[in-house]
Design a protein around this motif. Structure first.
Motif, PDB file in Angstrom:
ATOM      1  N   LEU A 242       0.828  -1.202   0.000  1.00 30.72           N
ATOM      2  CA  LEU A 242       0.000   0.000   0.000  1.00 30.72           C
ATOM      3  C   LEU A 242       0.866   1.259   0.000  1.00 30.72           C
ATOM      4  O   LEU A 242       0.554   2.231  -0.705  1.00 30.72           O
ATOM      5  CB  LEU A 242      -0.934  -0.006   1.216  1.00 30.72           C
ATOM      6  N   ALA A 243       1.957   1.243   0.769  1.00 30.00           N
ATOM      7  CA  ALA A 243       2.849   2.406   0.809  1.00 30.00           C
ATOM      8  C   ALA A 243       3.461   2.664  -0.566  1.00 30.00           C
ATOM      9  O   ALA A 243       3.521   3.813  -1.024  1.00 30.00           O
ATOM     10  CB  ALA A 243       3.943   2.179   1.846  1.00 30.00           C
ATOM     11  N   LEU A 244       3.910   1.615  -1.262  1.00 27.40           N
ATOM     12  CA  LEU A 244       4.478   1.778  -2.594  1.00 27.40           C
ATOM     13  C   LEU A 244       3.421   2.223  -3.598  1.00 27.40           C
ATOM     14  O   LEU A 244       3.689   3.046  -4.472  1.00 27.40           O
ATOM     15  CB  LEU A 244       5.145   0.478  -3.047  1.00 27.40           C
ATOM     16  N   PHE A 245       2.212   1.714  -3.447  1.00 28.00           N
ATOM     17  CA  PHE A 245       1.127   2.095  -4.360  1.00 28.00           C
ATOM     18  C   PHE A 245       0.784   3.575  -4.183  1.00 28.00           C
ATOM     19  O   PHE A 245       0.613   4.319  -5.157  1.00 28.00           O
ATOM     20  CB  PHE A 245      -0.100   1.228  -4.117  1.00 28.00           C
ATOM     21  N   ILE A 246       0.707   4.032  -2.931  1.00 29.87           N
ATOM     22  CA  ILE A 246       0.419   5.439  -2.660  1.00 29.87           C
ATOM     23  C   ILE A 246       1.528   6.323  -3.231  1.00 29.87           C
ATOM     24  O   ILE A 246       1.257   7.381  -3.816  1.00 29.87           O
ATOM     25  CB  ILE A 246       0.217   5.669  -1.145  1.00 29.87           C
ATOM     26  N   ALA A 247       2.774   5.894  -3.081  1.00 28.87           N
ATOM     27  CA  ALA A 247       3.893   6.668  -3.620  1.00 28.87           C
ATOM     28  C   ALA A 247       3.810   6.743  -5.148  1.00 28.87           C
ATOM     29  O   ALA A 247       4.058   7.804  -5.741  1.00 28.87           O
ATOM     30  CB  ALA A 247       5.209   6.046  -3.189  1.00 28.87           C
ATOM     31  N   ALA A 248       3.439   5.641  -5.807  1.00 27.17           N
ATOM     32  CA  ALA A 248       3.325   5.639  -7.270  1.00 27.17           C
ATOM     33  C   ALA A 248       2.194   6.543  -7.738  1.00 27.17           C
ATOM     34  O   ALA A 248       2.337   7.306  -8.704  1.00 27.17           O
ATOM     35  CB  ALA A 248       3.106   4.215  -7.783  1.00 27.17           C
ATOM     36  N   VAL A 249       1.073   6.503  -7.035  1.00 26.15           N
ATOM     37  CA  VAL A 249      -0.054   7.364  -7.402  1.00 26.15           C
ATOM     38  C   VAL A 249       0.307   8.830  -7.190  1.00 26.15           C
ATOM     39  O   VAL A 249      -0.013   9.693  -8.018  1.00 26.15           O
ATOM     40  CB  VAL A 249      -1.321   6.972  -6.600  1.00 26.15           C
ATOM     41  N   ALA A 250       0.987   9.134  -6.108  1.00 22.61           N
ATOM     42  CA  ALA A 250       1.400  10.519  -5.851  1.00 22.61           C
ATOM     43  C   ALA A 250       2.354  11.004  -6.947  1.00 22.61           C
ATOM     44  O   ALA A 250       2.248  12.141  -7.419  1.00 22.61           O
ATOM     45  CB  ALA A 250       2.062  10.624  -4.481  1.00 22.61           C
ATOM     46  N   GLY A 251       3.273  10.152  -7.387  1.00 15.26           N
ATOM     47  CA  GLY A 251       4.165  10.516  -8.494  1.00 15.26           C
ATOM     48  C   GLY A 251       3.401  10.753  -9.780  1.00 15.26           C
ATOM     49  O   GLY A 251       3.686  11.696 -10.521  1.00 15.26           O
ATOM     50  N   GLY A 252       2.401   9.912 -10.051  1.00 13.52           N
ATOM     51  CA  GLY A 252       1.573  10.106 -11.243  1.00 13.52           C
ATOM     52  C   GLY A 252       0.792  11.405 -11.194  1.00 13.52           C
ATOM     53  O   GLY A 252       0.648  12.099 -12.207  1.00 13.52           O
ATOM     54  N   VAL A 253       0.310  11.763 -10.011  1.00 12.36           N
ATOM     55  CA  VAL A 253      -0.425  13.033  -9.860  1.00 12.36           C
ATOM     56  C   VAL A 253       0.506  14.213 -10.125  1.00 12.36           C
ATOM     57  O   VAL A 253       0.124  15.179 -10.800  1.00 12.36           O
ATOM     58  CB  VAL A 253      -1.074  13.121  -8.450  1.00 12.36           C
ATOM     59  N   LEU A 254       1.732  14.159  -9.625  1.00 12.90           N
ATOM     60  CA  LEU A 254       2.684  15.242  -9.869  1.00 12.90           C
ATOM     61  C   LEU A 254       3.002  15.379 -11.366  1.00 12.90           C
ATOM     62  O   LEU A 254       3.074  16.493 -11.889  1.00 12.90           O
ATOM     63  CB  LEU A 254       3.968  15.015  -9.070  1.00 12.90           C
ATOM     64  N   VAL A 255       3.173  14.266 -12.051  1.00 11.01           N
ATOM     65  CA  VAL A 255       3.428  14.306 -13.500  1.00 11.01           C
ATOM     66  C   VAL A 255       2.219  14.871 -14.235  1.00 11.01           C
ATOM     67  O   VAL A 255       2.355  15.676 -15.167  1.00 11.01           O
ATOM     68  CB  VAL A 255       3.801  12.897 -14.023  1.00 11.01           C
ATOM     69  N   ALA A 256       1.010  14.476 -13.830  1.00 14.36           N
ATOM     70  CA  ALA A 256      -0.201  14.994 -14.466  1.00 14.36           C
ATOM     71  C   ALA A 256      -0.340  16.502 -14.257  1.00 14.36           C
ATOM     72  O   ALA A 256      -0.743  17.231 -15.174  1.00 14.36           O
ATOM     73  CB  ALA A 256      -1.432  14.265 -13.914  1.00 14.36           C
ATOM     74  N   ILE A 257      -0.003  16.986 -13.066  1.00 20.10           N
ATOM     75  CA  ILE A 257      -0.075  18.427 -12.808  1.00 20.10           C
ATOM     76  C   ILE A 257       0.925  19.175 -13.680  1.00 20.10           C
ATOM     77  O   ILE A 257       0.587  20.202 -14.298  1.00 20.10           O
ATOM     78  CB  ILE A 257       0.173  18.724 -11.302  1.00 20.10           C
ATOM     79  N   ALA A 258       2.168  18.665 -13.772  1.00 18.78           N
ATOM     80  CA  ALA A 258       3.175  19.313 -14.626  1.00 18.78           C
ATOM     81  C   ALA A 258       2.733  19.304 -16.087  1.00 18.78           C
ATOM     82  O   ALA A 258       2.897  20.306 -16.805  1.00 18.78           O
ATOM     83  CB  ALA A 258       4.526  18.607 -14.471  1.00 18.78           C
ATOM     84  N   GLY A 259       2.160  18.192 -16.558  1.00 19.99           N
ATOM     85  CA  GLY A 259       1.665  18.121 -17.935  1.00 19.99           C
ATOM     86  C   GLY A 259       0.522  19.079 -18.185  1.00 19.99           C
ATOM     87  O   GLY A 259       0.450  19.721 -19.233  1.00 19.99           O
ATOM     88  N   ALA A 260      -0.404  19.206 -17.205  1.00 22.14           N
ATOM     89  CA  ALA A 260      -1.534  20.124 -17.362  1.00 22.14           C
ATOM     90  C   ALA A 260      -1.058  21.573 -17.439  1.00 22.14           C
ATOM     91  O   ALA A 260      -1.573  22.362 -18.245  1.00 22.14           O
ATOM     92  CB  ALA A 260      -2.509  19.944 -16.205  1.00 22.14           C
ATOM     93  N   ILE A 261      -0.072  21.917 -16.623  1.00 19.76           N
ATOM     94  CA  ILE A 261       0.468  23.282 -16.669  1.00 19.76           C
ATOM     95  C   ILE A 261       1.065  23.565 -18.038  1.00 19.76           C
ATOM     96  O   ILE A 261       0.841  24.627 -18.626  1.00 19.76           O
ATOM     97  CB  ILE A 261       1.504  23.493 -15.539  1.00 19.76           C
ATOM     98  N   ARG A 262       1.806  22.613 -18.587  1.00 18.24           N
ATOM     99  CA  ARG A 262       2.422  22.810 -19.905  1.00 18.24           C
ATOM    100  C   ARG A 262       1.360  22.912 -20.993  1.00 18.24           C
ATOM    101  O   ARG A 262       1.477  23.733 -21.910  1.00 18.24           O
ATOM    102  CB  ARG A 262       3.394  21.659 -20.202  1.00 18.24           C
ATOM    103  N   ILE A 263       0.312  22.111 -20.933  1.00 19.83           N
ATOM    104  CA  ILE A 263      -0.769  22.182 -21.923  1.00 19.83           C
ATOM    105  C   ILE A 263      -1.447  23.546 -21.873  1.00 19.83           C
ATOM    106  O   ILE A 263      -1.746  24.150 -22.904  1.00 19.83           O
ATOM    107  CB  ILE A 263      -1.783  21.040 -21.700  1.00 19.83           C
ATOM    108  N   ILE A 264      -1.690  24.049 -20.664  1.00 21.64           N
ATOM    109  CA  ILE A 264      -2.311  25.366 -20.517  1.00 21.64           C
ATOM    110  C   ILE A 264      -1.411  26.441 -21.128  1.00 21.64           C
ATOM    111  O   ILE A 264      -1.884  27.343 -21.821  1.00 21.64           O
ATOM    112  CB  ILE A 264      -2.613  25.655 -19.026  1.00 21.64           C
ATOM    113  N   GLN A 265      -0.091  26.347 -20.898  1.00 22.34           N
ATOM    114  CA  GLN A 265       0.842  27.312 -21.493  1.00 22.34           C
ATOM    115  C   GLN A 265       0.787  27.257 -23.015  1.00 22.34           C
ATOM    116  O   GLN A 265       0.756  28.296 -23.689  1.00 22.34           O
ATOM    117  CB  GLN A 265       2.272  27.021 -21.033  1.00 22.34           C
TER     118      GLN A 265
END
Length: 155
Positions: A118-141
């Motif tokens: 569960l700890a590794l799964f939460i860490a992977a999901v958190a990393g995916g969320v950070l990548v999605a946020i960075a991608g969304a910011i770039r798309i908006i730009q």
């Protein structure tokens, strides 16, 4: 190899010519089980423009038309996505079953025992969320830059 009666030499990949064909097109190939050209009626002369160009080209090269392929449907794409999702789900279940050891997790002042999977799964999901946020910011730009470029050329 077949022999070309007009030239008297062997020509690879060509059908023998039908003597009754004045335009030199290859003889038609009878379907399986059908009588040969001797039993069929002589071909009626047709103007060269009677068949579409693609049919004439296939006739001259001796190739057959391939059946039309259907595109991807929404139902097919959904079915594929469901199957892929089930495979990922099964892999996650196996991952959780194999990693049930309890570990101490320290995060922002919180401390507690959590299963390792569960700890590794939460860490992977958190990393995916950070990548999605960075991608969304770039798309908006990029969209803002494209909008500015459209407005600049429209004036």
């Amino acid at each position: 190899m077949t022999t070309d009666p007009a030239e008297g030499r062997e020509v690879p990949g060509r059908f023998p010519r039908d003597p009754g064909d004045a335009e030199g097109r290859p003889a038609p190939v009878p379907p399986t089980g059908a009588p040969g050209p001797a039993a069929s009626a002589p071909p009626s002369p047709a103007p060269p423009s009677a068949a579409p160009p693609s049919a004439r080209a296939r006739e001259e090269t001796g190739t057959r038309a391939e059946p039309a392929r259907q595109g991807v449907s929404r139902a097919g794409a959904t079915w594929t996505a469901v199957i892929a999702g089930l495979v990922v789900f099964i892999l996650l279940v196996v991952f959780f079953i194999q990693n049930q050891d309890m570990v101490q997790v320290h995060f922002l002042g919180l401390i507690g025992p959590v299963p390792l999977g569960l700890a590794l799964f939460i860490a992977a999901v958190a990393g995916g969320v950070l990548v999605a946020i960075a991608g969304a910011i770039r798309i908006i730009q990029l969209r803002a830059a494209a909008r500015r470029a459209r407005r600049g050329t429209a004036r």
